[in-house]
Design an enzyme around this catalytic site. Structure first.
Site, PDB file in Angstrom:
ATOM      1  N   GLU A  39      34.505   5.741  31.004  1.00  0.00           N
ATOM      2  CA  GLU A  39      34.247   5.479  32.429  1.00  0.00           C
ATOM      3  C   GLU A  39      35.498   5.792  33.244  1.00  0.00           C
ATOM      4  OE1 GLU A  39      32.709   1.576  33.252  1.00  0.00           O
ATOM      5  OE2 GLU A  39      30.873   1.907  32.106  1.00  0.00           O
ATOM      6  N   ALA A  43      27.559  -3.907  30.307  1.00  0.00           N
ATOM      7  CA  ALA A  43      27.992  -5.016  29.453  1.00  0.00           C
ATOM      8  C   ALA A  43      26.923  -6.106  29.407  1.00  0.00           C
ATOM      9  CB  ALA A  43      29.291  -5.588  29.987  1.00  0.00           C
ATOM     10  N   HIS A  88      33.473  -7.259  35.101  1.00  0.00           N
ATOM     11  CA  HIS A  88      33.241  -7.424  36.538  1.00  0.00           C
ATOM     12  C   HIS A  88      33.096  -8.899  36.924  1.00  0.00           C
ATOM     13  CE1 HIS A  88      33.183  -3.292  37.959  1.00  0.00           C
ATOM     14  NE2 HIS A  88      32.559  -2.956  36.831  1.00  0.00           N
ATOM     15  N   SER A  96      30.845  -9.023  30.862  1.00  0.00           N
ATOM     16  CA  SER A  96      31.315  -7.932  31.721  1.00  0.00           C
ATOM     17  C   SER A  96      32.661  -8.272  32.355  1.00  0.00           C
ATOM     18  CB  SER A  96      30.302  -7.669  32.839  1.00  0.00           C
ATOM     19  OG  SER A  96      30.869  -6.801  33.802  1.00  0.00           O
ATOM     20  N   ASP A 128      35.096  -0.497  40.264  1.00  0.00           N
ATOM     21  CA  ASP A 128      34.648   0.877  40.027  1.00  0.00           C
ATOM     22  C   ASP A 128      35.029   1.666  41.271  1.00  0.00           C
ATOM     23  OD1 ASP A 128      33.583   0.003  37.676  1.00  0.00           O
ATOM     24  OD2 ASP A 128      31.485   0.137  38.298  1.00  0.00           O
ATOM     25  N   TRP A 156      35.909   5.888  36.165  1.00  0.00           N
ATOM     26  CA  TRP A 156      35.883   5.203  37.468  1.00  0.00           C
ATOM     27  C   TRP A 156      36.182   3.708  37.370  1.00  0.00           C
ATOM     28  CZ3 TRP A 156      31.641   7.306  34.934  1.00  0.00           C
ATOM     29  CH2 TRP A 156      30.782   6.397  34.334  1.00  0.00           C
ATOM     30  N   HIS A 157      36.174   3.148  36.151  1.00  0.00           N
ATOM     31  CA  HIS A 157      36.322   1.695  36.004  1.00  0.00           C
ATOM     32  C   HIS A 157      37.790   1.335  35.748  1.00  0.00           C
ATOM     33  CE1 HIS A 157      34.802  -2.373  34.562  1.00  0.00           C
ATOM     34  NE2 HIS A 157      36.044  -2.358  34.114  1.00  0.00           N
TER      35      HIS A 157
END
Ligand code: ZN
Length: 335
Positions: A305, A239, A246, A244, A253, A307-308
């Site tokens: 994704e 991002a 995050h 992002s 993740d 995993w996110h």
């Protein structure tokens, strides 16, 4: 096979009910029986005495009309009762039999799954599925390329690494303090199901995101891509700094301990691991959604994704999971 059998039953059952129940009841009714017998006797008599035949006697003709009318009335009654019986049967069975029949077709049918996916499609366009929660202001914060976080965005963080033995994590992992409890519970329950999750990424400052972003841009340029192409390739998975999820402290993740120990790059084949399958199926129960699903790349503008995961609260996560939506669809923000 089950379906055609059901159709057959639907047709025959009311007919059997009608013929097996209504006709005997009507015939057991004494006045009706008398009427039918007298009609039959009169016909026999008429055959014996030609003088009583059609047109010979006005009184006899009136009687014949009367009898004929009664017979027609009985037939109409029978048809009406049959119709009502069929109607009642259809209504009473609509609610009770339909779900059982549908489930009986599931093991062999492809059409029932087609039904399910078509209802998903209509659900996903239904913005009415959104729920209101007291914590919406922070749970549903949107961060994407067209919605950068405000510059004064701040979050109270808790360090996971070293503090929670049940959450194996990379160094210096921090999340929004409000999601520590559900995150911990998810890791513990996964472990009980034999799944060893690993926290690979969590909160990121804008400065750190800038470092990742720059690294990827340079990485693609070194491979000979133009500035524009390098930026496009980078933005597929990284991002833009400030955009992002995050930064919110609500995104994590998660991979498997095994994947982490293998030293492999995180790629979408992670979806084939039992940990990824467990997360895809269960994360919503703890308030997390798979934020960038495979079939929503056009909307999220981020590659798949598996995993996110992003915390939105159990109620929203469950609604989003059930509707098969991504966060942008759920919030009705599709620009
Ligand atoms: Zn992520």
């Amino acid at each position: 096979m089950y379906r055609s059998k059901r159709k057959k039953n639907q047709f025959y059952r009311p007919f059997h009910l009608f013929s097996n129940l209504c006709i005997p009841i009507l015939l057991s009714c004494q006045p009706l029986r008398d009427m039918l017998y007298s009609y039959r006797n009169k016909k026999v008599e008429m055959r014996r005495k030609p003088s009583l035949q059609k047109g010979s006697d006005p009184v006899a003709r009136r009687r014949r009309y009367k009898v004929k009318n009664i017979v027609i009335l009985i037939l109409v009654l029978l048809i009406a009762i049959g119709g009502i019986t069929t109607g009642i049967w259809a209504i009473s069975n609509k609610g009770s039999e339909e779900p059982a029949s549908t489930s009986s077709t599931q093991p062999e049918s492809t059409d029932s799954s087609a039904d399910a996916s078509s209802s998903d499609v209509s659900d996903s366009s239904d913005s009415q599925s959104r729920i209101s929660e007291p914590d919406d202001d922070w749970q549903l914060v949107l961060a994407n390329l067209s919605h950068p976080l405000p510059e004064d965005f701040s979050v109270d963080l808790t360090t996971i690494t070293g503090n929670y033995a049940d959450i194996p994590a990379l160094d210096n992992m921090k999340v929004d303090s409000r999601i520590v409890e559900p995150l911990l519970k998810m890791f513990q329950d996964a472990k009980q199901d034999g799944q060893n999750l690993f926290l690979r990424a969590s909160h990121r400052t804008i400065a750190l995101q800038q470092t990742y972003y720059d690294w990827h841009i340079n990485h693609y340029k070194e491979q000979g891509y133009s500035d524009e192409k390098a930026k496009a390739l980078t933005l597929e998975y990284i991002a833009y700094p400030g955009c992002s999820e995050h930064h919110t402290g609500l995104a994590v993740d998660i991979i498997s301990v095994e994947w982490q120990n293998s030293g492999k790059e995180i790629i979408d084949t992670f979806e084939e691991t039992s940990e990824a399958k467990w997360l895809a199926k269960n994360a919503h129960k703890y308030g997390f959604i798979m934020r960038y699903p495979k079939d929503k790349e056009d909307i999220t503008k981020i590659g798949y994704e598996p995993w996110h995961f992003r915390y939105v609260g159990v109620a929203h996560a469950t609604a989003i999971y059930n509707a098969g939506q991504c966060l942008e669809e759920y919030l009705g923000v599709l620009d």
